[in-house]
Design an enzyme around this catalytic site. Structure first.
Site, PDB file in Angstrom:
ATOM      1  N   CYS A  33       0.840  -1.209   0.000  1.00 57.57           N
ATOM      2  CA  CYS A  33       0.000   0.000   0.000  1.00 57.57           C
ATOM      3  C   CYS A  33       0.875   1.258   0.000  1.00 57.57           C
ATOM      4  O   CYS A  33       1.499   1.576  -1.004  1.00 57.57           O
ATOM      5  CB  CYS A  33      -0.982  -0.047   1.164  1.00 57.57           C
ATOM      6  SG  CYS A  33      -2.278   1.179   1.010  1.00 57.57           S
ATOM      7  N   HIS A  48      -3.783  -5.244   0.065  1.00 58.47           N
ATOM      8  CA  HIS A  48      -3.312  -5.739   1.360  1.00 58.47           C
ATOM      9  C   HIS A  48      -3.313  -7.265   1.399  1.00 58.47           C
ATOM     10  O   HIS A  48      -4.343  -7.874   1.658  1.00 58.47           O
ATOM     11  CB  HIS A  48      -4.204  -5.185   2.481  1.00 58.47           C
ATOM     12  CG  HIS A  48      -3.992  -3.726   2.709  1.00 58.47           C
ATOM     13  ND1 HIS A  48      -3.055  -3.242   3.584  1.00 58.47           N
ATOM     14  CD2 HIS A  48      -4.560  -2.648   2.131  1.00 58.47           C
ATOM     15  CE1 HIS A  48      -3.054  -1.916   3.547  1.00 58.47           C
ATOM     16  NE2 HIS A  48      -3.961  -1.524   2.668  1.00 58.47           N
ATOM     17  N   GLU A 106      -2.173  -9.077   3.662  1.00 57.47           N
ATOM     18  CA  GLU A 106      -2.289  -9.562   5.040  1.00 57.47           C
ATOM     19  C   GLU A 106      -3.733  -9.687   5.495  1.00 57.47           C
ATOM     20  O   GLU A 106      -4.019 -10.247   6.539  1.00 57.47           O
ATOM     21  CB  GLU A 106      -1.516  -8.620   5.991  1.00 57.47           C
ATOM     22  CG  GLU A 106      -2.124  -7.238   6.199  1.00 57.47           C
ATOM     23  CD  GLU A 106      -1.806  -6.236   5.082  1.00 57.47           C
ATOM     24  OE1 GLU A 106      -1.402  -6.675   3.988  1.00 57.47           O
ATOM     25  OE2 GLU A 106      -2.001  -5.029   5.304  1.00 57.47           O
TER      26      GLU A 106
END
Ligand code: XMP
Length: 519
Positions: free
Chosen positions: A90, A178, A180
């Site tokens: 990001c 993202h 994660e």
């Protein structure tokens, strides 16, 4: 496909620029067997990054243009001379573009689910199909990648979703989405591929162990009584049980009924805690809290008042019991969303984090054994500790209770409407077997009114907003795709059982850009 592996070093360094997800990245890498550590970028600029097998540049609430020229130059030369693998996520992705001669543009935001197209095969995307679902949460984007960079993926809006920089034999990647976050369906695969390239995938992935937590609790409160604030939720129950293991009879669980609980909750909580082996001191403080809240409109002000009153009540109990320490079930998302992780921006002051004032901490030490953990990790500990399933599977409930679901001016009447409507939502989901698959399900009421027609007369009534969300950790969330007949049933129950309601609406915005609770 394929890239030369760098020499294995000493784990993975996550450089924290103040984003919401740094700790989630840490957690995912830990789950994959790596040894990650987080460090704020200002510290990294002093200590350097050599010695780590890989570096992850995290997200941020900032734009890259907010970094000074000096900072940019220091980061550029550090990454240029670094020999390990680099992944920018990001903000980190935009930063890499900016550092190596590309451009970053403002105002090209994408929030929530998005699909990306893989433009070029690369080891990083091993296991990905040509098109995959990812999670975006950005306001800026890479307008022009650095010269020589390969664009590996683009989003549906044509934004550079992934790139690889030319940097000798070592991999330097940026991804705009993202990986994660669970909503990025192949995120784990991407992180695993990255770790593999970095040679950092096999290490000591440390899970939270009961013994370690108990040991460190004991070290922190050597004598005297210890309070544990319990709410009946899984976090505080686990924290209190760990504290009971550490302190035995010195432990005094305390349940503060602040009058902002769900219907029938106080009795239910005492019963469930009893089953878990905790017999709390119950403080009935509803009037104290509600009389201070009446008429207040600001969310943060109300959270502050609740936190303060909570501290006062607990202080009184601590004095009475001769306690010098208090155990709370604060978890990591509470900390990060309260701006407690260095450099992250304040989203909401979770009362148990922001609210324990200095005067309280001067005489009562606050112990937070779950501060580094996420909800699902806490649930794992709960199973290990034999916590009753009813507690483990209850939806999370915010410390400030229903007060955060009254939008605008706080009144007893709106509080009752929220309480009854939330009950109706939960009841319907339970009856239809859908309660367990939702992260949270509740109703909120604001100040706006909708003209209704009851019988032959016109009547202004409340607008009740129903929110049912799915989430893995509360950091991101999507709305539950409830079938229309269930929405019908919920609406019928609310308009039938809650007085003065003339409209029921269903909230379909994801987090981000919304938060889960309205206030
Ligand atoms: P938001 O609304 O910030 O909520 O998206 C994320 C999760 O945190 C819960 N929440 C709180 N929990 N004290 C708590 O213990 C608080 O002040 C608080 N505020 C929000 C919320 O219910 C959701 O699960």
């Amino acid at each position: 496909m394929g890239t030369a592996r760098p020499e294995a070093g000493e784990g993975v360094l996550i450089i924290d620029f103040g984003g919401q997800y740094s700790h989630l990245i840490l957690r995912r890498l830990r789950e994959l067997g790596a040894r990650p550590a987080i460090m704020h970028y200002s510290e990294v600029m002093r200590s350097g990054i050599s010695g780590f097998a890989a570096v992850v540049l995290s997200g941020s609430h900032m734009s890259v243009s907010e970094l000074s020229d000096r900072e940019l130059e220091a980061l550029r030369s550090m990454i240029e001379s670094y020999r390990g693998a680099v992944l920018g996520i990001c903000f980190g992705h935009q930063l890499l573009a900016r550092l190596f001669g590309g451009t970053v543009e403002r105002g090209c935001q994408e929030y929530g689910r998005a699909s990306v197209r893989i433009a070029e095969g690369d080891w990083l995307f091993r296991g990905w199909a040509a098109e995959e679902q990812v999670w975006m949460s950005h306001g800026d984007c890479v307008k022009r990648p650095p010269a020589g960079a390969q664009v590996l993926a683009t989003s549906g809006n044509g934004i550079v979703a992934a790139m690889k920089l030319k940097a000798g034999g070592r991999p330097v990647y940026g991804v705009q989405f993202h990986p994660e976050v669970r909503h990025t369906e192949k995120g784990t695969e991407l992180l695993r591929n990255f770790l593999e390239m970095a040679g950092a995938g096999e290490g000591a992935g440390e899970a939270a162990s009961v013994d370690e937590i108990v040991r460190s609790l004991r070290m922190e409160a050597m004598d005297g009584a210890v309070l544990a604030a319990v709410s009946g939720g899984v976090d505080s129950t686990v924290a209190a049980l760990l504290a009971k293991m550490a302190f035995g009879k010195r432990l005094r669980p305390v349940f503060v009924d602040h009058g902002l609980l769900r219907e029938g909750e106080a009795e239910e909580v005492v019963r469930l805690l009893g089953e878990a082996g905790l017999e709390p001191i119950v403080v009935d403080a509803g009037d104290r809290f509600i009389s201070r809240l009446e008429g207040l409109s600001g969310c943060e002000e109300r959270r502050r008042v609740i936190g303060e009153e909570f501290a006062r009540v607990l202080y009184e109990v601590a004095k009475r019991e001769g306690a010098r320490a208090l155990v709370q079930g604060t978890t990591y998302p509470d900390v990060v969303e309260s701006g407690g992780s260095r450099g992250s921006s304040l989203i909401k002051s979770h009362h148990n984090v922001g609210g324990m004032p200095g005067w309280f901490r001067e005489s009562v030490r606050v112990l937070e054994p779950l501060r580094g953990l996420y909800k699902d990790e806490v649930r794992g500990l709960a199973v290990e500790l034999g916590v009753p399933g009813e507690i483990i599977n209850r939806h999370p409930f915010p410390g400030p209770g229903l007060a955060v679901r009254v939008i605008g001016r706080f009144t007893r009447e709106k509080l009752e409407a929220v309480r009854k409507a939330s009950r109706a939502v939960e009841d319907v989901l339970r009856e239809k077997g859908l309660y367990g698959s939702a992260w949270q399900a509740f109703a909120a009421v604001g100040d706006d009114a909708w003209v209704g027609v009851k019988g032959d007369s016109r009547e202004q009534g409340h607008i009740v907003i129903v929110r049912v969300v799915e989430s893995a950790d509360g950091m991101t969330a999507g709305y539950a795709r409830l079938p229309y007949d269930i929405l019908d049933e919920i609406t019928r129950r609310i308009t039938g059982e809650v007085g003065g309601v003339s409209m029921v609406a269903y909230a379909v915005t994801t987090k981000p850009p919304s938060t889960i609770e309205p206030c």
